[in-house]
Design a protein around this motif. Structure first.
Motif, PDB file in Angstrom:
ATOM      1  N   ALA A 104       0.846  -1.199   0.000  1.00  0.00           N
ATOM      2  CA  ALA A 104       0.000   0.000   0.000  1.00  0.00           C
ATOM      3  C   ALA A 104       0.882   1.250   0.000  1.00  0.00           C
ATOM      4  O   ALA A 104       2.099   1.182   0.173  1.00  0.00           O
ATOM      5  N   GLU A 105       0.249   2.405  -0.179  1.00  0.00           N
ATOM      6  CA  GLU A 105       0.997   3.659  -0.173  1.00  0.00           C
ATOM      7  C   GLU A 105       1.404   3.986   1.262  1.00  0.00           C
ATOM      8  O   GLU A 105       0.572   4.098   2.157  1.00  0.00           O
ATOM      9  N   LEU A 106       2.708   4.090   1.468  1.00  0.00           N
ATOM     10  CA  LEU A 106       3.241   4.333   2.811  1.00  0.00           C
ATOM     11  C   LEU A 106       3.421   5.834   3.020  1.00  0.00           C
ATOM     12  O   LEU A 106       3.460   6.616   2.063  1.00  0.00           O
ATOM     13  N   PRO A 107       3.544   6.249   4.270  1.00  0.00           N
ATOM     14  CA  PRO A 107       3.831   7.663   4.557  1.00  0.00           C
ATOM     15  C   PRO A 107       5.087   8.132   3.842  1.00  0.00           C
ATOM     16  O   PRO A 107       5.964   7.331   3.488  1.00  0.00           O
ATOM     17  N   ALA A 108       5.192   9.391   3.652  1.00  0.00           N
ATOM     18  CA  ALA A 108       6.248   9.964   2.819  1.00  0.00           C
ATOM     19  C   ALA A 108       7.641   9.628   3.316  1.00  0.00           C
ATOM     20  O   ALA A 108       8.565   9.463   2.523  1.00  0.00           O
ATOM     21  N   ASN A 109       7.798   9.572   4.622  1.00  0.00           N
ATOM     22  CA  ASN A 109       9.144   9.348   5.164  1.00  0.00           C
ATOM     23  C   ASN A 109       9.453   7.863   5.380  1.00  0.00           C
ATOM     24  O   ASN A 109      10.426   7.513   6.028  1.00  0.00           O
ATOM     25  N   ILE A 110       8.613   6.948   4.851  1.00  0.00           N
ATOM     26  CA  ILE A 110       8.835   5.502   5.014  1.00  0.00           C
ATOM     27  C   ILE A 110       8.941   4.880   3.623  1.00  0.00           C
ATOM     28  O   ILE A 110       8.053   5.032   2.793  1.00  0.00           O
ATOM     29  N   SER A 111      10.057   4.212   3.379  1.00  0.00           N
ATOM     30  CA  SER A 111      10.296   3.583   2.073  1.00  0.00           C
ATOM     31  C   SER A 111      10.681   2.118   2.281  1.00  0.00           C
ATOM     32  O   SER A 111      11.637   1.824   2.995  1.00  0.00           O
ATOM     33  N   VAL A 112       9.915   1.237   1.649  1.00  0.00           N
ATOM     34  CA  VAL A 112      10.175  -0.205   1.728  1.00  0.00           C
ATOM     35  C   VAL A 112      10.110  -0.779   0.316  1.00  0.00           C
ATOM     36  O   VAL A 112       9.168  -0.478  -0.426  1.00  0.00           O
ATOM     37  N   PRO A 113      11.075  -1.602  -0.101  1.00  0.00           N
ATOM     38  CA  PRO A 113      11.015  -2.219  -1.434  1.00  0.00           C
ATOM     39  C   PRO A 113       9.746  -3.047  -1.605  1.00  0.00           C
ATOM     40  O   PRO A 113       9.316  -3.744  -0.682  1.00  0.00           O
ATOM     41  N   ARG A 114       9.164  -2.952  -2.809  1.00  0.00           N
ATOM     42  CA  ARG A 114       7.941  -3.696  -3.068  1.00  0.00           C
ATOM     43  C   ARG A 114       8.254  -5.169  -3.332  1.00  0.00           C
ATOM     44  O   ARG A 114       9.271  -5.501  -3.940  1.00  0.00           O
ATOM     45  N   VAL A 115       7.369  -6.017  -2.876  1.00  0.00           N
ATOM     46  CA  VAL A 115       7.439  -7.444  -3.165  1.00  0.00           C
ATOM     47  C   VAL A 115       6.251  -7.773  -4.056  1.00  0.00           C
ATOM     48  O   VAL A 115       5.102  -7.779  -3.604  1.00  0.00           O
ATOM     49  N   ASP A 116       6.528  -8.018  -5.333  1.00  0.00           N
ATOM     50  CA  ASP A 116       5.461  -8.172  -6.315  1.00  0.00           C
ATOM     51  C   ASP A 116       4.979  -9.610  -6.466  1.00  0.00           C
ATOM     52  O   ASP A 116       4.147  -9.893  -7.320  1.00  0.00           O
ATOM     53  N   ILE A 117       5.551 -10.533  -5.715  1.00  0.00           N
ATOM     54  CA  ILE A 117       5.099 -11.918  -5.824  1.00  0.00           C
ATOM     55  C   ILE A 117       4.571 -12.381  -4.472  1.00  0.00           C
ATOM     56  O   ILE A 117       4.989 -11.884  -3.419  1.00  0.00           O
ATOM     57  N   HIS A 118       3.641 -13.302  -4.544  1.00  0.00           N
ATOM     58  CA  HIS A 118       3.131 -13.889  -3.307  1.00  0.00           C
ATOM     59  C   HIS A 118       3.503 -15.362  -3.194  1.00  0.00           C
ATOM     60  O   HIS A 118       3.363 -15.962  -2.130  1.00  0.00           O
ATOM     61  N   SER A 119       4.011 -15.957  -4.301  1.00  0.00           N
ATOM     62  CA  SER A 119       4.361 -17.382  -4.282  1.00  0.00           C
ATOM     63  C   SER A 119       5.634 -17.608  -5.094  1.00  0.00           C
ATOM     64  O   SER A 119       5.789 -17.069  -6.194  1.00  0.00           O
ATOM     65  N   LEU A 120       6.518 -18.422  -4.538  1.00  0.00           N
ATOM     66  CA  LEU A 120       7.759 -18.805  -5.207  1.00  0.00           C
ATOM     67  C   LEU A 120       7.787 -20.328  -5.288  1.00  0.00           C
ATOM     68  O   LEU A 120       7.688 -21.016  -4.271  1.00  0.00           O
ATOM     69  N   ILE A 121       7.921 -20.841  -6.507  1.00  0.00           N
ATOM     70  CA  ILE A 121       7.958 -22.291  -6.716  1.00  0.00           C
ATOM     71  C   ILE A 121       9.349 -22.671  -7.212  1.00  0.00           C
ATOM     72  O   ILE A 121       9.839 -22.132  -8.207  1.00  0.00           O
ATOM     73  N   LEU A 122       9.991 -23.588  -6.494  1.00  0.00           N
ATOM     74  CA  LEU A 122      11.330 -24.056  -6.846  1.00  0.00           C
ATOM     75  C   LEU A 122      11.217 -25.434  -7.490  1.00  0.00           C
ATOM     76  O   LEU A 122      10.714 -26.381  -6.865  1.00  0.00           O
ATOM     77  N   ASP A 123      11.676 -25.548  -8.718  1.00  0.00           N
ATOM     78  CA  ASP A 123      11.644 -26.821  -9.435  1.00  0.00           C
ATOM     79  C   ASP A 123      12.926 -27.593  -9.145  1.00  0.00           C
ATOM     80  O   ASP A 123      14.005 -27.225  -9.607  1.00  0.00           O
ATOM     81  N   PHE A 124      12.788 -28.681  -8.379  1.00  0.00           N
ATOM     82  CA  PHE A 124      13.944 -29.495  -7.979  1.00  0.00           C
ATOM     83  C   PHE A 124      14.040 -30.774  -8.809  1.00  0.00           C
ATOM     84  O   PHE A 124      14.688 -31.728  -8.387  1.00  0.00           O
ATOM     85  N   SER A 125      13.424 -30.815  -9.971  1.00  0.00           N
ATOM     86  CA  SER A 125      13.417 -32.049 -10.757  1.00  0.00           C
ATOM     87  C   SER A 125      14.814 -32.465 -11.205  1.00  0.00           C
ATOM     88  O   SER A 125      15.061 -33.649 -11.462  1.00  0.00           O
ATOM     89  N   ALA A 126      15.737 -31.504 -11.345  1.00  0.00           N
ATOM     90  CA  ALA A 126      17.098 -31.822 -11.795  1.00  0.00           C
ATOM     91  C   ALA A 126      18.106 -31.811 -10.657  1.00  0.00           C
ATOM     92  O   ALA A 126      19.304 -31.936 -10.892  1.00  0.00           O
ATOM     93  N   VAL A 127      17.630 -31.676  -9.417  1.00  0.00           N
ATOM     94  CA  VAL A 127      18.530 -31.669  -8.250  1.00  0.00           C
ATOM     95  C   VAL A 127      18.696 -33.109  -7.780  1.00  0.00           C
ATOM     96  O   VAL A 127      17.754 -33.715  -7.267  1.00  0.00           O
ATOM     97  N   SER A 128      19.893 -33.663  -7.959  1.00  0.00           N
ATOM     98  CA  SER A 128      20.109 -35.076  -7.639  1.00  0.00           C
ATOM     99  C   SER A 128      20.590 -35.304  -6.212  1.00  0.00           C
ATOM    100  O   SER A 128      20.408 -36.392  -5.671  1.00  0.00           O
TER     101      SER A 128
END
Length: 717
Positions: free
Chosen positions: A612-636
């Motif tokens: 959301a829009e934060l107060p002017a003196n507060i800056s936080v990097p945006r996180v644009d993803i809510h899910s991370l999927i790691l494909d381990f099919s090639a991890v032996s």
């Protein structure tokens, strides 16, 4: 052309690993302990004893199915043809070993006698091989130089220079056989797999260059002492060019004529091999002609041509190897053993596949070990196989090692009865035969542009091995090649090509985002694939690539959020008017009345909406993803260090409100994660899914994806 493609539809629930195990009963296997394996190995019954005998004596297996009427004639013709080639190559390759030519005939005879019973290949021709001969010759000239005193070895007392050299060569060969036999008994035949085709090609090409330079002194009729060590080839060329004005014209002319004629006829043999019942034995023909001309015109005295000289008639009594030579040559004998086996096994494998039978690497080690030990006792030098000689044995109709036995009998006949006929043979002729037979190995230089276009790392291994062996010597060059090869493996696993996957529209398939146009990438979902094992050397690379793929550093985001929370806490305490009612609703994701604001942020019963829009003196990097999927099919596999790094990385994402899922994880890795207490309150087993599509459908259902997501969600498995 449009081809009909079958379609399939599977209707099933979306599974996580936990729900799949709940619906399908799993068999839990008991893993055998080391003691169980030892008991099974030491247990003996009649069937196992029979298999052991058949394994140790492969001759029993093929002699029982031998078709006398169909195979015997082909074996006899092949044996005679191969025997003539083996005799010529034995004489020629003995010069590479810095030995009298007659001992090359011993190498064509004795090792074959034991390999006939113990070897599993039915087609290779056992005998001298130029690379091994050169490697043995390097030890011989180091311990018994042509100029100067020999090494201080007790067994040399009272022996001539030739006898000393024969003792060194046979002792080195005996030690080589011990190494091969030990590796076979210990079942370490797999060691040859570490010598890739690229490495062997570069190494044998360098050996061919060494062989070519070593034969120049015979072709030109010069006296050049043997030189060993790094840059020996450069120093040898220097000595050759210093004496170039002393070239024996008769030797040079004979050599050129021999090389031209043999080269042309060999080319004709290759071109018309389908029409020729047996390849033309041009080496034998030219050797006979050279012997006759040399004897008739008395080349030795008239033109000062160096000839073969006195041939050993018959066989000498066996000798014991010298222990002091063992101590002096152990470092060289081991790579000789490895190279000899690697070459023989590679050739044997080609013909076993062609003729549909199996060979046993460990039994081949035992066979060559015993053969070299037996041959060394009768003064032969290192034996393996030569591709050209084996090709003659197979192409002329050889079906079994009876052809090899007959070729050994041919060498015996020459040694016992006909050796004196070879005494006037000029050594330059043997040198010319050696050089012209290097064509196949020298033509391997053509692999460089091919490897450069296809795989630069393989090209580096080839060039590095070749240059290392040429400049530093064959033994050190082999070590350089192995080092480069291992470095390429480390490089490929430490810096794998990671990728971000997306869905191919209308399918349950996921491919690299950079490779396709018709793709769907669900909003807020990132799919990351690492195509290699994860271990201590590449865990940091994995984490860096993961951060690069998602577009933010979770640890940095977490720190910024903590800092922002402290500022928000101060604003709440001061009842700062800059934060409006609407801003509070957006910020805390719920309706919060002023009177309901707690004084302590730790007790805040709300969740901050960081996007959301934060107060002017507060800056936080945006996180644009809510899910991370790691494909381990090639991890032996996953080691302990990587497991710790992975757990830390997953927790960082979880703490910034990103759901993490791992898909297609190997059962062994999952078992190891459980045994190493990988799971806790934040890292749960519910994060694991059997397939990538299962995980994506679960995420879309959980987050009620948009239209693009619904397309994926509606895709049937």
């Amino acid at each position: 052309m449009v081809t009909f493609r079958k379609q399939y539809v599977v209707s099933r629930p979306v599974y996580s690993d936990d729900s799949f195990d709940g619906d399908h009963q799993k068999i839990y296997r008991l893993h055998k302990t080391t003691l169980d394996h030892l008991k099974a190995y030491l247990t003996c019954d009649s069937k196992r004893a029979k298999n052991a005998v058949l394994s140790f004596l492969p001759i029993i297996g093929w002699i029982r199915i031998y078709r006398v009427r169909e195979w015997l004639l082909g074996d006899v013709v092949s044996g005679i043809s191969t025997g003539m080639v083996a005799i010529m190559q034995g004489l020629a390759f003995s010069l590479l070993a810095s030995l009298p030519p007659s001992y090359g005939l011993f190498t064509a005879f004795f090792p074959m006698l034991t390999y006939f019973f113990l070897g599993t290949s039915r087609h290779i021709s056992v005998g001298s091989f130029p690379v091994l001969s050169l490697m043995v010759g390097a030890v011989v000239t180091r311990l018994v130089p042509e100029v100067g005193q020999p090494a201080n070895i007790t067994g040399f007392d009272g022996l001539t220079q030739d006898q000393q050299r024969v003792l060194v060569a046979s002792s080195v060969t005996f030690l080589m056989g011990i190494f091969q036999l030990a590796m076979g008994v210990l079942q370490v035949g797999f060691i040859v797999r570490y010598l890739s085709d690229t490495l062997v090609s570069g190494f044998t090409t360098a050996a061919a260059v060494h062989i070519l330079v070593s034969q120049l002194k015979f072709v030109l009729g010069l006296t050049v002492p043997g030189i060993n060590g790094p840059l020996a080839l450069i120093y040898t060329l220097e000595k050759v060019f210093v004496q170039i004005t002393s070239t024996n014209i008769c030797d040079l002319v004979m050599s050129i004529v021999i090389m031209v004629v043999v080269f042309i006829v060999k080319e004709l043999n290759d071109r018309y091999k389908a029409r020729l019942p047996v390849p033309i034995p041009i080496e034998v023909i030219m050797t006979v002609i050279a012997c006759g001309v040399s004897y008739g015109f008395n080349f030795e005295t008239r033109y000062d041509v160096e000839v073969v000289g006195k041939m050993v008639s018959g066989y000498e009594s066996p000798i014991a190897p010298n222990i002091e030579v063992f101590q002096e040559s152990a470092v060289e004998a081991f790579p000789i053993a490895i190279v000899g086996f690697a070459v023989a096994f590679s050739v044997a494998k080609v013909y076993s596949i062609k003729h549909d039978y199996t060979i046993d690497g460990n039994q081949e080690l035992i066979a060559f070990g015993v053969s070299n030990m037996f041959g060394a006792s009768f003064k032969s030098f290192a034996a393996s196989t030569a591709l050209s000689r084996t090709a003659v044995q197979e192409s002329s109709g050889g079906k079994t090692q009876i052809a090899g036995l007959i070729s050994a009998m041919m060498a015996m006949i020459v040694t016992v009865a006909l050796g004196f006929l070879l005494e006037p043979l000029p050594r330059s002729v043997l040198g010319a035969l050696v050089i012209v037979n290097l064509k196949g190995m020298l033509m391997q230089f053509r692999e460089i542009p091919y490897l450069w276009r296809r795989d630069i790392l393989e090209c580096v291994v080839w060039v590095g091995t070749c240059l290392g062996a040429i400049l530093l010597g064959l033994d050190i060059g082999l070590a350089v090649g192995l080092g480069l090869e291992l470095l390429t493996v480390v490089f490929r696993t430490q810096f794998p090509r990671c990728s971000v996957l997306v869905n191919i529209s209308g399918t349950n398939l996921y491919k690299d985002r950079k490779d396709y146009l018709d793709i769907l990438e669900p909003n807020g979902v990132k799919i990351f694939r690492i195509p290699s094992p994860i271990f201590f050397a590449n865990i940091e690379f994995f984490r860096d690539k993961l951060v690069e793929a998602v577009g933010f550093n979770p640890l940095r985001v977490l720190r910024k959020r903590h800092k922002a929370l402290r500022k928000i806490k101060k604003l709440l305490r001061k009842q700062d008017g800059d934060i409006s009612e609407k801003g509070m609703k957006d910020l805390f994701c719920m309706n919060v009345e002023d009177s309901d604001r707690p004084s302590d942020l730790n007790d805040l019963p709300i969740r901050v909406n960081w996007n959301a829009e934060l107060p002017a003196n507060i800056s936080v990097p945006r996180v644009d993803i809510h899910s991370l999927i790691l494909d381990f099919s090639a991890v032996s596999f996953l080691d302990i260090s990587a497991m710790k790094g992975l757990k830390t990385a997953l927790k960082e994402f979880v703490r910034v409100d990103v759901d993490v899922y791992i898909v297609s994880c190997d059962a062994y890795i999952l078992e190891k994660l459980h045994s190493c207490l990988f799971f806790d309150e934040e890292i749960l087993t519910s994060m694991f899914f059997p397939t990538l599509h299962d995980a994506v459908l679960h995420v879309l259902e959980k987050h009620q994806e948009d239209k693009g997501g619904r397309v994926i969600k509606d895709t049937k498995l």
